[in-house]
Design an enzyme around this catalytic site. Structure first.
Site, PDB file in Angstrom:
ATOM      1  N   GLU A 173       7.087   0.799  -4.293  1.00 44.00           N
ATOM      2  CA  GLU A 173       7.459   0.734  -5.715  1.00 44.00           C
ATOM      3  C   GLU A 173       8.097   2.051  -6.175  1.00 44.00           C
ATOM      4  O   GLU A 173       7.640   2.695  -7.121  1.00 44.00           O
ATOM      5  CB  GLU A 173       6.238   0.366  -6.583  1.00 44.00           C
ATOM      6  N   GLU A 297       3.537  -7.670  -1.876  1.00 42.55           N
ATOM      7  CA  GLU A 297       2.487  -7.750  -2.899  1.00 42.55           C
ATOM      8  C   GLU A 297       2.723  -8.999  -3.719  1.00 42.55           C
ATOM      9  O   GLU A 297       3.785  -9.147  -4.343  1.00 42.55           O
ATOM     10  CB  GLU A 297       2.492  -6.511  -3.810  1.00 42.55           C
TER      11      GLU A 297
HETATM   12  O1  AHR Z   1      -1.925  -4.076  -6.181  1.00 42.27           O
HETATM   13  C1  AHR Z   1      -2.089  -3.176  -7.227  1.00 42.27           C
HETATM   14  C2  AHR Z   1      -0.848  -2.334  -7.492  1.00 42.27           C
HETATM   15  O2  AHR Z   1       0.182  -3.153  -7.940  1.00 42.27           O
HETATM   16  C3  AHR Z   1      -0.256  -1.619  -6.315  1.00 42.27           C
HETATM   17  O3  AHR Z   1      -0.862  -0.414  -6.052  1.00 42.27           O
HETATM   18  C4  AHR Z   1       1.158  -1.387  -6.756  1.00 42.27           C
HETATM   19  O4  AHR Z   1       2.057  -1.290  -5.679  1.00 42.27           O
HETATM   20  C5  AHR Z   1       1.430  -2.565  -7.676  1.00 42.27           C
HETATM   21  O5  AHR Z   1       2.000  -2.154  -8.864  1.00 42.27           O
END
Ligand code: AHR
Length: 493
Positions: A173, A297
């Site tokens: 990110e 994610e």
């Molecule tokens: O999964 C929680 C968080 O969500 C992670 O650390 C991040 O990459 C995303 O914003």
């Protein structure tokens, strides 16, 4: 009536088993308590890793596990997490709850976990606050065989052989917690860091570039234009919430009405639009699909459980989460020509977890059961499944009532996974099976009379898969009446 046609003689593409991957971050009670209890703990463990959790994770055949973050990855300095425990410096986990991180779970412990559960490691490196040298040396530490400063340090720390490391993320990110960069800047940084993520000996690293948040198509465009030839995968992150447009409205994980059930189903289905539109941009620069879309994610993100640390992101998990998981798997399967990996956020005690723990107790969530039911698709061949279904209408809006995908495995067994998103109406399904001769059908179902059915430490088996005997296979046609709010996986032989 839902009309489906399944073509069993036409294999479209292999469903990469990594679509059923996981993500475990140093966040809340995911690593500490959830996985790692330390070898002195009274909780039964192997080298500090909980035995009950290992057994449960082995059963769902997790193919790949991403670690150590997430946002934590871009604050993590790997040297803090190797060597004797009493010499590992403690740090503050600034991103998640401001708690002390003692670094007892580090590189060696992570590889041990992967070995115990049979998953491939996927390490995410620190580009946001780390140096190129630090990243390069971590890869050398893990994978170099022979004499070198890092390999020698690894040996001193008790590991003679290098590990096999395939998947490596070059930042996380980087548009946000990983450095607040513009894609033009990150693309250059990615190229620089990735240059030093080297292949030592036989070890071949599959490099994943930090990708877009949700529908930031400009990010994907720039990354593909500037760096496609230096990456194997480009990531995408999207979380399902009650309101996909407003982060302040996440909704309760357990206390909801049909209104929020509908919004969550709709929000989960949005992942398909994201996959299609990001893939379209990727196709422009990479028509041969050499670069994979890695959804590293995904999952539900609701309000934290009342009276828990807001920085720990601990939430319960209901039948609604199970439907969200089923929807994601079906769409990832259906787009497996481009989607080569996906990682649920997160394995234990965080967001859409498959396992929740409380001291020595452990429960399996409805999402766990969906992973278990869908594992039959891992590495199978995707089959064309044409679905002509009705709508699930709520107030003035409508979404498809059904989500489905199908595959055939090496033994010729066909699996069809179907979700009925409507919480009130059954779905009558008639599926024409083309090309094959199948005479036996069996299945599993996950459903309940309550939308928010979930397991608790007092009632751990409140919701779990049951045998599904309501499907009939006759003269090349499959017929069944799928109950409302259900996830079903059928096997045809
Ligand atoms: O999964 C929680 C968080 O969500 C992670 O650390 C991040 O990459 C995303 O914003």
């Amino acid at each position: 009536m839902v009309q489906m046609t399944l073509e069993t003689g036409k294999k479209l593409a292999k469903i990469n088993k990594n679509i059923y991957g996981h993500f475990s971050e140093h966040l809340g009670r995911c690593i500490y308590e959830g996985i790692w209890v330390g070898s002195e703990s009274t909780i039964p463990n192997t080298d500090g890793i909980r035995n009950d959790v290992v057994e449960a994770l082995k059963k769902i055949q997790i193919p790949v596990l991403r670690w150590p973050g997430g946002c934590f990855a871009d604050t993590y300095h790997w040297r803090d997490g190797v060597g004797p425990y009493d010499q590992r410096p403690a740090m503050i986990n600034t991103h998640w709850g401001g708690v002390v991180e003692n670094n007892h779970f580090g590189t060696h412990e992570f590889f041990r976990l992967c070995e115990l559960i049979g998953a491939e490691p996927y390490i995410c490196g620190n580009l946001g606050s780390g140096t190129v040298q630090e990243m390069q040396e971590w890869v050398e530490y893990m994978t170099f065989d022979g004499e070198s400063p890092m390999a020698n340090m690894r040996k001193e720390n008790g590991r003679a052989e290098p590990w096999k490391l395939t998947y490596f993320g070059v930042g996380n990110e980087n548009w946000g917690c990983g450095g607040n960069m513009r894609p033009e800047y990150y693309a250059d940084e990615y190229r620089r860091y990735a240059t030093y993520v080297r292949n030592y000996g036989e070890n071949q690293i599959y490099k994943v570039a930090g990708g877009a948040s949700v529908d930031d198509y400009h990010w994907t465009e720039v990354m593909m234009r500037e760096a496609a030839n230096q990456m194997d995968g480009l990531s995408l992150h999207y979380y399902t919430r009650v309101s996909k447009d407003d982060w302040s409205i996440k909704g309760s994980a357990t206390n909801f009405t049909e209104d929020e059930w509908f919004s969550v189903m709709k929000s989960a289905l949005f992942m398909e639009e994201l996959v299609v539109k990001h893939s379209r941009i990727m196709d422009k620069y990479d028509p041969d699909k050499k670069v994979a879309l890695i959804v590293d994610e995904w999952g539900t993100w609701f309000d934290v459980e009342p009276d828990t640390n807001p920085g720990f992101l601990y939430q319960q998990n209901t039948l609604r989460d199970a439907l969200v998981a089923g929807i994601h798997f079906n769409l990832f399967n259906n787009h497996c020509d481009r989607v080569q990996m996906a990682n649920l956020a997160q394995t234990i005690n965080v967001l859409q977890a498959v396992i929740l723990t409380e001291g020595e107790k452990m429960i399996l969530t409805p999402t766990y059961h969906v992973f278990d039911m869908f594992k039959v698709h891992q590495d199978a061949e995707l089959l064309p499944l044409h679905v002509d279904c009705g709508e699930y209408r709520f107030n003035d809006e409508a979404i498809p009532q059904i989500s489905a995908s199908a595959s055939i495995n090496e033994e010729g067994k066909v699996h069809i996974s179907i979700c009925n998103l409507d919480p009130k109406e059954s779905a009558e399904i008639s599926c024409l099976i083309r090309d094959g001769h199948y005479t036996k059908v069996s299945g599993l179902i996950l459903t309940d009379s309550e939308m928010n059915a979930h397991n608790t430490f007092d009632n751990p088996d409140n919701i779990k898969p049951e045998l599904y005997k309501e499907a009939v296979l006759e003269n090349g046609k499959l017929h069944t009446l799928l109950p409302p709010k259900s996830v079903v996986v059928l096997s045809l032989e």
